[in-house]
Design an enzyme around this catalytic site. Structure first.
Site, PDB file in Angstrom:
ATOM      1  N   GLY A 208       0.817  -1.217   0.000  1.00  0.00           N
ATOM      2  CA  GLY A 208       0.000   0.000   0.000  1.00  0.00           C
ATOM      3  C   GLY A 208       0.845   1.260   0.000  1.00  0.00           C
ATOM      4  N   ASN A 209       0.203   2.379   0.241  1.00  0.00           N
ATOM      5  CA  ASN A 209       0.939   3.641   0.320  1.00  0.00           C
ATOM      6  C   ASN A 209       0.273   4.547   1.350  1.00  0.00           C
ATOM      7  OD1 ASN A 209      -1.010   5.546  -1.093  1.00  0.00           O
ATOM      8  ND2 ASN A 209      -0.789   3.929  -2.616  1.00  0.00           N
ATOM      9  N   ARG A 210       0.835   5.723   1.561  1.00  0.00           N
ATOM     10  CA  ARG A 210       0.421   6.555   2.691  1.00  0.00           C
ATOM     11  C   ARG A 210      -0.738   7.501   2.392  1.00  0.00           C
ATOM     12  NH1 ARG A 210       5.071   9.818   3.915  1.00  0.00           N
ATOM     13  NH2 ARG A 210       3.636  10.763   5.389  1.00  0.00           N
ATOM     14  N   SER A 211      -1.367   7.375   1.241  1.00  0.00           N
ATOM     15  CA  SER A 211      -2.452   8.299   0.916  1.00  0.00           C
ATOM     16  C   SER A 211      -3.630   8.133   1.894  1.00  0.00           C
ATOM     17  CB  SER A 211      -2.935   8.038  -0.515  1.00  0.00           C
ATOM     18  OG  SER A 211      -4.105   8.771  -0.760  1.00  0.00           O
ATOM     19  N   ALA A 275      -3.883   7.653  -5.108  1.00  0.00           N
ATOM     20  CA  ALA A 275      -2.515   7.145  -5.240  1.00  0.00           C
ATOM     21  C   ALA A 275      -2.660   5.665  -5.583  1.00  0.00           C
ATOM     22  CB  ALA A 275      -1.765   7.336  -3.936  1.00  0.00           C
TER      23      ALA A 275
END
Ligand code: C5P
Length: 401
Positions: A208-211, A275
């Protein structure tokens, strides 16, 4: 956001009347001029002074009082209103409005106004479910009133059921939506994506990512408040679901692509704030990967996800975001060309006050014609409105629908 709008807030004699103080306060904070009209029984629950202090405006409680500037001309309030909201609305006021009575200031105002009317019922479950109340609500709905349905929960009587005043956020969201109907995006269909996609490794883990989704939710709400019909396609996010917006929940990039393709069939603009993961695990393990089996190291094989913006075709405007950690303008320019976008918002996500998670953002807008506009640090909601200003301009240039 509600600047220059006059909201007439009707408060009736339900125990939930105290919640109207919160509504009044939030409307004032959003920039609205709030004129409170209370029925006599409402004043038994909350003092008019509470509303007077919160709104800095006289509170109208009776038809014939001389203290209020509006009392001489009882239709003046009705004319001043951009919207009339009755929250909480008792079975009694609902019945009066359904038959067109005008025996107090609130019912007279509603009868006299041409502004849209929003009703948020709050009452005992039996009163709410009584067929006469339901018939009255159906009549009002048919007449164009907007009803904010009550919630299920514990009621003042101790009973549990349908009848609690809807959440304040829901009522405020409905007010914004109703006021936005005549905005500069009225009748436009806008698709917005938000959040960071999650690409499953196994049933419990993902890439995943930090969005956080904040930028996308801000764009969706701003578009709603300007009259657009909005579809928000969101990856998992901790944010609460906005009112008056079609929300589609997805998890992965592939699911997002399917949802975007479906939603864009009729869209005027696609704003891809999400994102989206660029890579996903080549395969997803059906069971949780055991560390005992994986040993000292675990290698994940990743494959490219679809590039949604580049692949979803159609006659709609495309707006992309470029979250960058270096050379953000140059990189964004390249993306604009490669993905054939109409506009791209480049943001440097290395600054602590800009990009992921925070409420502010610093973006540079680059349009197809090469024009670069560097915006200062702003609330994400303000950035959203700047982007939508451009969308409105581009849609006008494009003409057509
Ligand atoms: O290429 P990059 O991921 O940096 O581009 C960012 C823009 O492209 C964003 O608007 C993002 O939502 C969109 N995007 C996409 N599909 C992907 C990756 C990003 O539509 N697979």
């Amino acid at each position: 956001m509600l600047t220059n709008k006059t909201v007439v807030l009707g408060v009736t004699g339900s125990i939930a009347a105290y919640k109207a103080a919160d509504i009044a306060s939030k409307l004032v904070q959003a920039g609205a001029e709030v004129r409170v009209v209370m029925t006599e029984s409402a004043t038994e629950f909350v003092s008019p002074l509470t509303f007077r202090s919160l709104t800095n405006q006289p509170v109208v409680t009776g038809m014939f009082e001389l203290a209020s500037e509006f009392s001489l001309e009882h239709v003046a309030l009705a004319e001043a209103a951009d919207v009339v909201v009755i929250a909480p609305a008792t079975a009694n006021i609902i019945a009066k409005l359904a038959v067109g009575l005008a025996d107090d200031m609130l019912s007279a105002t509603v009868l006299a106004t041409e502004a849209p009317v929003i009703i948020a019922p709050a009452m005992n479950v039996n009163m709410f479910q009584n067929s006469v109340t339901q018939d009255n609500l159906a009549k009002l709905k048919a007449r164009g009133f907007t009803i904010v349905d009550p919630a299920y929960g514990r009621l003042a009587s101790g009973k549990v059921g349908l009848g609690r005043l809807a959440e304040v956020e829901k009522i405020i969201g409905t007010i914004k939506q109703v006021l936005g109907r005549s905005g500069d995006l009225a009748a436009r269909r806008i698709v917005v994506t938000a959040g960071g996609t999650q690409e499953a490794i196994d049933p419990v883990r993902y890439v995943g990512n930090r969005s956080s989704g904040k930028m996308g939710y801000a764009v969706a709400e701003a578009a709603r408040d300007r009259g657009a019909k909005v579809t928000l396609i969101t990856a998992p996010s901790a944010l609460s679901e906005p009112v008056g917006i079609d929300v589609v929940h997805i998890t992965s990039a592939v699911e997002m692509k399917e949802a975007v393709t479906r939603a864009c069939a009729q869209a005027d603009a696609l704003i891809m704030t999400a994102a989206v993961a660029d890579y996903q695990p080549k395969s997803t393990a059906r069971q949780k990967i055991k560390k005992e089996a994986a040993g000292a190291g675990l290698t994940l094989e990743l494959v490219k996800t679809p590039d949604i913006l580049a692949e979803v075709k159609g006659d709609f405007l495309r707006v992309g975001f470029a979250a960058e950690t270096e050379d953000h303008v140059a990189n964004a320019r390249q993306k604009l060309a490669k993905k054939q976008l109409d506009l791209i918002a480049a943001n440097d996500v290395t600054a602590p006050d800009s990009g992921f998670t925070v409420d502010t953002n610093r973006v540079t807008l680059i349009s197809r014609d090469g024009k670069v506009e560097e915006l200062p640090l702003m609330l994400k909601r303000e950035v959203a409105d700047k982007i939508l200003d451009r969308v409105v301009g581009m849609l006008a240039e494009k003409g057509g629908r």
